[in-house]
Design an enzyme around this catalytic site. Structure first.
Site, PDB file in Angstrom:
ATOM      1  N   CYS A 283       6.059  -5.380   0.229  1.00 42.28           N
ATOM      2  CA  CYS A 283       6.138  -4.028  -0.328  1.00 42.28           C
ATOM      3  C   CYS A 283       6.115  -2.956   0.770  1.00 42.28           C
ATOM      4  O   CYS A 283       7.064  -2.840   1.532  1.00 42.28           O
ATOM      5  CB  CYS A 283       5.021  -3.880  -1.345  1.00 42.28           C
ATOM      6  SG  CYS A 283       5.511  -2.889  -2.734  1.00 42.28           S
TER       7      CYS A 283
ATOM      8  N   GLY B 184       0.856  -1.174   0.000  1.00 34.84           N
ATOM      9  CA  GLY B 184       0.000   0.000   0.000  1.00 34.84           C
ATOM     10  C   GLY B 184       0.890   1.221   0.000  1.00 34.84           C
ATOM     11  O   GLY B 184       1.794   1.323  -0.818  1.00 34.84           O
ATOM     12  N   GLU B 185       0.691   2.094   0.955  1.00 39.78           N
ATOM     13  CA  GLU B 185       1.501   3.309   1.047  1.00 39.78           C
ATOM     14  C   GLU B 185       2.008   3.403   2.477  1.00 39.78           C
ATOM     15  O   GLU B 185       1.232   3.623   3.411  1.00 39.78           O
ATOM     16  CB  GLU B 185       0.654   4.514   0.660  1.00 39.78           C
ATOM     17  CG  GLU B 185       1.423   5.554  -0.127  1.00 39.78           C
ATOM     18  CD  GLU B 185       2.449   6.248   0.746  1.00 39.78           C
ATOM     19  OE1 GLU B 185       3.595   6.460   0.300  1.00 39.78           O
ATOM     20  OE2 GLU B 185       2.101   6.583   1.883  1.00 39.78           O
TER      21      GLU B 185
ATOM     22  N   HIS C 289       4.437  -8.552  -4.974  1.00 41.53           N
ATOM     23  CA  HIS C 289       3.087  -8.830  -4.467  1.00 41.53           C
ATOM     24  C   HIS C 289       2.616 -10.240  -4.804  1.00 41.53           C
ATOM     25  O   HIS C 289       1.772 -10.409  -5.697  1.00 41.53           O
ATOM     26  CB  HIS C 289       2.100  -7.823  -5.067  1.00 41.53           C
ATOM     27  CG  HIS C 289       2.212  -6.456  -4.490  1.00 41.53           C
ATOM     28  ND1 HIS C 289       1.582  -6.075  -3.331  1.00 41.53           N
ATOM     29  CD2 HIS C 289       2.911  -5.380  -4.907  1.00 41.53           C
ATOM     30  CE1 HIS C 289       1.868  -4.817  -3.055  1.00 41.53           C
ATOM     31  NE2 HIS C 289       2.676  -4.365  -3.999  1.00 41.53           N
TER      32      HIS C 289
ATOM     33  N   GLU D 257       0.531 -12.014  -3.284  1.00 40.60           N
ATOM     34  CA  GLU D 257      -0.904 -12.167  -2.971  1.00 40.60           C
ATOM     35  C   GLU D 257      -1.799 -11.781  -4.143  1.00 40.60           C
ATOM     36  O   GLU D 257      -2.979 -12.098  -4.152  1.00 40.60           O
ATOM     37  CB  GLU D 257      -1.266 -11.343  -1.722  1.00 40.60           C
ATOM     38  CG  GLU D 257      -1.360  -9.841  -1.929  1.00 40.60           C
ATOM     39  CD  GLU D 257      -0.007  -9.147  -2.043  1.00 40.60           C
ATOM     40  OE1 GLU D 257       1.040  -9.823  -1.973  1.00 40.60           O
ATOM     41  OE2 GLU D 257       0.001  -7.911  -2.222  1.00 40.60           O
TER      42      GLU D 257
ATOM     43  N   ARG E 206       5.609   0.126  -7.756  1.00 42.76           N
ATOM     44  CA  ARG E 206       6.348   1.176  -7.025  1.00 42.76           C
ATOM     45  C   ARG E 206       7.134   0.519  -5.882  1.00 42.76           C
ATOM     46  O   ARG E 206       7.050   0.920  -4.726  1.00 42.76           O
ATOM     47  CB  ARG E 206       5.400   2.251  -6.477  1.00 42.76           C
ATOM     48  CG  ARG E 206       4.859   3.166  -7.569  1.00 42.76           C
ATOM     49  CD  ARG E 206       3.865   4.179  -7.028  1.00 42.76           C
ATOM     50  NE  ARG E 206       2.644   3.546  -6.565  1.00 42.76           N
ATOM     51  CZ  ARG E 206       2.313   3.355  -5.299  1.00 42.76           C
ATOM     52  NH1 ARG E 206       3.075   3.798  -4.330  1.00 42.76           N
ATOM     53  NH2 ARG E 206       1.191   2.746  -4.992  1.00 42.76           N
TER      54      ARG E 206
HETATM   55  N1  GLN Z   1       6.466   2.747  -2.537  1.00 39.89           N
HETATM   56  C1  GLN Z   1       5.378   2.513  -1.625  1.00 39.89           C
HETATM   57  C2  GLN Z   1       5.685   3.101  -0.249  1.00 39.89           C
HETATM   58  O1  GLN Z   1       6.609   3.819  -0.072  1.00 39.89           O
HETATM   59  C3  GLN Z   1       5.093   1.024  -1.488  1.00 39.89           C
HETATM   60  C4  GLN Z   1       4.440   0.496  -2.743  1.00 39.89           C
HETATM   61  C5  GLN Z   1       3.622  -0.767  -2.541  1.00 39.89           C
HETATM   62  O2  GLN Z   1       3.367  -1.215  -1.429  1.00 39.89           O
HETATM   63  N2  GLN Z   1       3.160  -1.327  -3.635  1.00 39.89           N
HETATM   64  O3  GLN Z   1       4.967   2.883   0.679  1.00 39.89           O
END
Ligand code: GLN
Length: 194
Positions: free
Chosen positions: A80, A47-48, A171, A173, A136
């Site tokens: 991630c 996620g972020e 990912h 999942e 990302r």
């Molecule tokens: N680049 C994102 C971050 O800094 C992570 C990207 C992702 O989880 N797909 O949180």
């Protein structure tokens, strides 16, 4: 059925729940401290990561999660953004982290959204021909001596394990039946059997 907690503040937690169910594990959404009690494993989804940190703080989960990770009694699967949360050091841009996984990570080390996609990964932890979806994705730029690299993309480690912590830059999942989800499910069953 054993129940795995999935941090469900933000990101692709629903995909993790569906993937684990396919491997005989029930899941519980973790949104409050009491949801961490009694789980047989924990997933920190993608996620972020900055948003997740903010939500962890505002939901009163930041310290309980730190304590849970310090105790380290059950397997943890971080993908991630989840991996970014666990790293010892975060750059590009820098950010605070839990530091239970001895890696240095560059948050956007593979470039922006345009550089996202499916890439081959290889190593002892995955069968030949395995791919991973990178979105990302964070780039692991250094691993400590206690960290095992299970798969790499080119020269970069992208699937690592340190004790009960399994972490992926990609990912698994999001795929139908990815070997790395199976690996985590096995860790959970083995740990609960002890
Ligand atoms: N680049 C994102 C971050 O800094 C992570 C990207 C992702 O989880 N797909 O949180």
């Amino acid at each position: 059925m054993r129940t795995v907690g999935v941090l469900a503040l933000q990101g692709d937690f629903a995909a993790h729940a569906a993937a684990l169910l396919r491997h005989g594990l029930a899941t519980r959404q973790v949104r409050r401290p009491e949801h961490l009690v009694g789980i047989a494993g924990l997933v920190l989804p993608g996620g972020e990561s900055t948003t997740m940190l903010n939500l962890l703080a505002s939901q009163g989960l930041e310290q309980p999660l730190a304590q849970f990770l310090r105790v380290g009694s059950v397997p943890v699967f971080a993908t991630c953004a989840g991996l970014i949360l666990l790293a010892r050091e975060v750059s590009d841009p820098p950010q605070r982290s839990y530091g239970v996984l001895d890696v240095k990570v560059a948050r956007n080390g593979y470039g922006r959204q345009i550089a996202s996609g499916r890439f081959s990964i290889a190593g002892d932890g995955v069968p030949a021909g395995t791919t991973g979806v990178f979105i990302r994705a964070p780039r692991i730029v250094q691993t400590g001596s206690g960290v095992k690299t299970l798969a790499s993309r080119g020269a970069d480690p992208v699937l690592v394990q340190q004790g009960q912590v399994l972490a992926a830059c990609f990912h698994p999942e999001l795929e139908d039946d990815h070997v790395v989800v199976r690996t985590f499910a096995r860790l959970v069953h083995a740990s609960a059997d002890q």
